[in-house]
Write an enzyme that holds these catalytic residues in place. Sequence first.
Site, PDB file in Angstrom:
ATOM      1  N   HIS A   3     -21.520  28.250 -15.011  1.00 50.00           N
ATOM      2  CA  HIS A   3     -20.940  27.765 -13.756  1.00 50.00           C
ATOM      3  C   HIS A   3     -21.960  26.914 -13.025  1.00 50.00           C
ATOM      4  CE1 HIS A   3     -17.989  27.773 -10.586  1.00 50.00           C
ATOM      5  NE2 HIS A   3     -18.741  28.429  -9.729  1.00 50.00           N
ATOM      6  N   ASN A  53     -19.673  27.337  -3.232  1.00 53.33           N
ATOM      7  CA  ASN A  53     -18.901  27.510  -4.452  1.00 53.33           C
ATOM      8  C   ASN A  53     -17.697  26.578  -4.412  1.00 53.33           C
ATOM      9  OD1 ASN A  53     -18.053  28.583  -6.902  1.00 53.33           O
ATOM     10  ND2 ASN A  53     -18.409  30.699  -6.277  1.00 53.33           N
ATOM     11  N   GLN A  90     -11.570  24.387  -7.124  1.00 54.00           N
ATOM     12  CA  GLN A  90     -11.278  23.831  -8.443  1.00 54.00           C
ATOM     13  C   GLN A  90     -10.054  24.471  -9.083  1.00 54.00           C
ATOM     14  OE1 GLN A  90     -15.139  25.682  -9.914  1.00 54.00           O
ATOM     15  NE2 GLN A  90     -13.964  25.663 -11.826  1.00 54.00           N
ATOM     16  N   CYS A  98     -16.171  22.956 -12.416  1.00 53.99           N
ATOM     17  CA  CYS A  98     -17.195  23.336 -11.432  1.00 53.99           C
ATOM     18  C   CYS A  98     -18.327  22.326 -11.351  1.00 53.99           C
ATOM     19  CB  CYS A  98     -17.741  24.719 -11.751  1.00 53.99           C
ATOM     20  SG  CYS A  98     -18.418  24.871 -13.430  1.00 53.99           S
TER      21      CYS A  98
END
Length: 462
Positions: A376, A401, A64, A70
């Site tokens: 997040h 992630n 990102q 996110c």
Amino acid sequence: MEREITPDLVERLTKELEADPRHRLLQNAVTRNHVDQVALDHQLARSIDRTMSHQLDDWTATNQKQSGRCWMFAGLNLLRVGAAQRLGMKELELSQSYPLFWDKLEKANHWLESVLATADRDVDDRTVAHLLSAPTEDGGQWNMFLALVAKHGLVPQSAMPETVSSSSTRQLNRDLATVLRQAARDLRGAAAGGADAAALAEAKGDVLEVVHRMLCLHLGTPPTSFTWQWRDTDKTFHRDGELTPQEFAQRYVTVPLDDYVCLVHDPRESSPYGRTFTVEHLGNVVGAPPVVYLNVEMDVLKRLAREAIVGGADGQPGEPGEPGEPVWFGCDVEPMREAENGYWDAALFDYDALYGSSTTMTKADRLHHHATAMTHAMLLTGVDVVDGPDGPTARRWRVENSWGTDKADKGFWTMNDSWFGEYVFEIAVRRDALPADLRAALDQEPLVLPAWDPMGALARQG
């Protein structure tokens, strides 16, 4: 009781510090190293094993960059798995700029509507002040992602690639905030002066015209249709013709998005388990279903996440042979995180031993005192399941992630179960995975939390 910092107090504190050789040794260490390097429990870190009994991912992690997308990345990463399988591709990346464009425009409209709804309140009213503090955040929640896909569809990344401003949103957000705050001033002034609803709507439309222009300049104009063609893993060429974003989503989203519900863990006494909640002025798409979540105990959150990943394998719940699927989740990402190797554990750093302090705040305490919130969103793509006295349990989790492939296991992180309990707040799972009592609880009228409540925090960590 002394109210001021006096020289005598400073002298006493300094002497106490210097009298302890351990403090002097730690001072030498911390002044020459990052504090987390000193506080890290290296023995615990070395014990963290990346292997999982159930692992879904065989794709590449995304990035990102310098943006707070996110929650979009996690949602798109969930959807691209089934889309790639349907297309016969090993890798597929959906455009992240496309939902960013529509989220910014929809959020501007949603925010302006909230400004108009509160125009009769003083500018220092707590709700108004909260709205004015963040008119154009990147962040979002699961239901906001669903609202974007339902209204605007999806496109592959080739149809709307990244731009400088999508990968680094700070300047775009700065300029949008300037426009929107000025609009708030003008709309509130017009309302105070007696302007009718038609005049206010016209003024709001003028602002949205400027916002749309700014977004097109920064992100490009989103496609209304595009030609979709690709080669599969066998190098066979396919062409699906001209598709709209809505048609692309209808054909290649393989999971029933309408069936997903949002569960949270909020242990505050004021938030009873088994109740649904919503938050004032939280959302992005006006007219979309409100952001609603169901509060459940942590063991329920963990069990449903584990069962979703495992699927129907190994005697776990689910139809025999039914494949598992990744799980979108939101957390407070910063505490007890070792970024280089990609580890989380609730006791990874011993700050109490370093500072000579005692940390006793519970998760509920941290929520009450603004020490934690969801910051997040990521994707659970694996779980290490062990048999315990009460049945199977998870001892660690694998996490996709959206911070690129340079750290952790090529962008996939490892979370010990202790960290899940302390810092995970939210997951999205299918409604039919819930026990009957929780499915019934979803039909309640949600309790309404104020706009500033921490459970309305937006996942935005970049």
